[in-house]
Write a protein that holds these residues in place. Structure first.
Motif, short mmCIF file in Angstrom:
data_model
loop_
_atom_site.label_atom_id
_atom_site.label_comp_id
_atom_site.label_asym_id
_atom_site.label_seq_id
_atom_site.Cartn_x
_atom_site.Cartn_y
_atom_site.Cartn_z
N GLY A 1 -60.49 17.74 20.96
CA GLY A 1 -62.10 16.98 21.46
C GLY A 1 -62.98 16.17 20.07
O GLY A 1 -61.84 15.20 18.66
N HIS B 1 -55.73 11.89 23.58
CA HIS B 1 -56.09 11.22 22.04
C HIS B 1 -54.63 11.49 20.95
O HIS B 1 -53.64 12.14 21.55
CB HIS B 1 -57.02 12.37 21.49
CG HIS B 1 -58.78 12.71 22.27
ND1 HIS B 1 -59.30 11.41 22.48
CD2 HIS B 1 -59.35 13.79 22.92
CE1 HIS B 1 -60.24 12.00 22.60
NE2 HIS B 1 -60.37 12.76 22.53
N LYS C 1 -56.25 10.57 32.96
CA LYS C 1 -57.04 10.49 31.94
C LYS C 1 -56.32 10.09 30.57
O LYS C 1 -54.86 10.37 30.29
CB LYS C 1 -58.17 10.42 31.60
CG LYS C 1 -59.65 9.96 33.10
CD LYS C 1 -60.28 11.71 32.60
CE LYS C 1 -61.25 11.95 34.53
NZ LYS C 1 -63.04 12.75 34.20
N TYR D 1 -56.32 20.28 28.22
CA TYR D 1 -56.44 19.19 28.17
C TYR D 1 -57.37 18.86 29.37
O TYR D 1 -57.59 18.05 30.34
CB TYR D 1 -54.89 19.36 29.28
CG TYR D 1 -53.87 19.94 28.09
CD1 TYR D 1 -53.46 18.21 27.51
CD2 TYR D 1 -53.43 20.93 28.08
CE1 TYR D 1 -52.19 18.87 26.77
CE2 TYR D 1 -52.78 21.00 26.60
CZ TYR D 1 -51.42 20.45 26.28
OH TYR D 1 -50.53 20.35 25.75
N ARG D 2 -59.03 19.54 29.42
CA ARG D 2 -59.58 19.13 31.18
C ARG D 2 -60.37 17.77 30.81
O ARG D 2 -60.67 17.47 31.81
CB ARG D 2 -60.62 20.36 30.38
CG ARG D 2 -61.33 19.94 28.86
CD ARG D 2 -62.73 21.28 28.52
NE ARG D 2 -62.49 22.24 29.28
CZ ARG D 2 -62.73 23.53 28.20
NH1 ARG D 2 -64.09 23.10 27.41
NH2 ARG D 2 -62.36 24.56 28.48
N HIS D 3 -60.17 17.36 29.45
CA HIS D 3 -60.92 15.45 28.94
C HIS D 3 -59.65 14.82 29.61
O HIS D 3 -60.06 13.66 30.48
CB HIS D 3 -61.19 15.25 27.96
CG HIS D 3 -59.95 15.09 27.05
ND1 HIS D 3 -58.87 15.97 26.42
CD2 HIS D 3 -59.43 14.27 27.12
CE1 HIS D 3 -58.20 15.94 25.44
NE2 HIS D 3 -58.76 14.61 25.82
N ASP E 1 -56.91 26.03 33.17
CA ASP E 1 -58.04 25.94 31.90
C ASP E 1 -57.88 27.50 31.16
O ASP E 1 -58.97 27.91 31.37
CB ASP E 1 -59.59 25.18 32.26
CG ASP E 1 -59.67 25.23 30.72
OD1 ASP E 1 -59.00 25.44 29.66
OD2 ASP E 1 -61.04 25.20 30.56
#
Length: 340
Positions: free
Chosen positions: A320, A79, A76, A60-62, A129
């Motif tokens: 990703g 997806h 944020k 889930y880092r993005h 993470d």
């Protein structure tokens, strides 16, 4: 009856990584007693699929800041197909009690309710993470097996409707927090898509009627929510026109000899027309062909492949660039086109 400060569920088929577990315990210990009370800790989980050496990791880092406390305003975009599951969350025990979470007994798939209903009460989150939870899949007879899920479709629909009820009944608490509302709507979209695909792939008239009833239930509960889900990407894929979607290819207008598009179709859409046997037909869009036996076979085969791809994607979502590749595979094939 839990007495600890934080609560974590581990399924009997799954396990956790010891090194990551120690790091999580250290993190929780360091955050306890701070200025902000941590409500939910998120970590990665790994799909341990039977017979595969390479394993997918859900990160889930993005979508979330790393290694610090944050709120919904800093979350944020997630997806499509990426969502927070039971495997990735640790809740504050008192929060679970305060939100009044009560899961239905003797029911499968309630983990969707477990990670859905507490969210309006979550104010402070922390993303660590590390690959903590190992989610074992591929065992024969597992509850997420497609055939098993179709056999238990009543329980899937029950959970789906409970999520709809919760979303509608708590609208006043959910709506002000825009990013939380967006995430919860997307998660409900995914669960409704899973229910729809399973009902379609079962291939029975009874389950097709249940699919129609499920969408009618959503429409009756909240028309705006229904519209957002029904006319979104996933909703359109699970409600295709033609035999693939279990609807007529064309809808006849009783006042004329012309076949017209659906009532909610956009008037500005340039519908191409065709003349066959002195009768005029108006095509829904570029994927639809005249209803000959060959074209019906082609369209049904295409839509079955689409539903199968969607099902596999929602079962084992990639993160990703993997999602982007899968998304391209779903949309690049245009399906059957009008015959000339």
């Amino acid at each position: 009856n839990a007495q600890g400060l934080y609560f974590k569920v581990v399924d009997s088929d799954d396990w956790v990584k010891e090194e990551a577990y120690r790091k999580i315990l250290e993190t929780l210990k360091s955050l306890t007693g701070g200025e902000k009370v941590l409500d939910m800790l998120v970590s990665n989980f790994v799909y341990e699929k039977l017979g595969q050496e390479r394993h997918k990791v859900m990160r889930y880092r993005h979508a979330m800041p790393v290694d610090r406390i944050f709120g919904w305003d800093e979350v944020k975009h997630f997806h499509k197909g990426q969502y927070i599951l039971m495997h990735s969350v640790i809740f504050r025990t008192r929060l679970l009690k305060e939100c009044g979470l009560k899961l239905p007994e003797h029911t499968f798939y309630v983990d969707n309710l477990y990670v859905f209903e507490p969210l309006p009460y979550v104010k402070n989150m922390y993303y660590l993470d590390v690959n903590f939870y190992r989610y074992y899949i591929g065992r024969e007879g597992q509850s997420v097996n497609e055939d098993i899920m179709i056999g238990r479709i009543d329980q899937q629909i029950k959970v789906n409707k409970l999520m709809i009820d919760y979303m509608v009944d708590n609208k006043s608490q959910i709506t002000p927090v825009k990013k939380m509302k967006h995430y919860m709507t997307s998660y409900l979209d995914i669960i409704t898509t899973v229910s729809s695909i399973l009902l379609i792939r079962s291939g029975t008239k009874e389950n097709l009627a249940r699919k129609k009833e499920l969408w009618s239930y959503l429409k009756k509960k909240d028309w705006l929510l229904y519209r957002k889900l029904r006319y979104g990407l996933l909703g359109q894929c699970t409600n295709l026109p033609g035999r693939s979607g279990r609807k007529p290819w064309f809808r006849p207008d009783k006042s004329t000899a012309e076949m017209t598009p659906g009532r909610k179709a956009r008037e500005s859409f340039p519908y191409p027309q065709k003349e066959v046997d002195n009768r005029t037909f108006r095509v829904y869009d570029t994927k639809v062909v005249l209803p000959t036996s060959d074209s019906r076979e082609e369209a049904t085969k295409w839509s079955n492949g689409l539903h199968a791809s969607l099902w596999q994607f929602l079962k084992f979502p990639a993160a990703g660039t993997g999602w982007r590749r899968r998304r391209w595979r779903l949309t690049a094939s245009r399906g059957p086109t009008p015959s000339t």
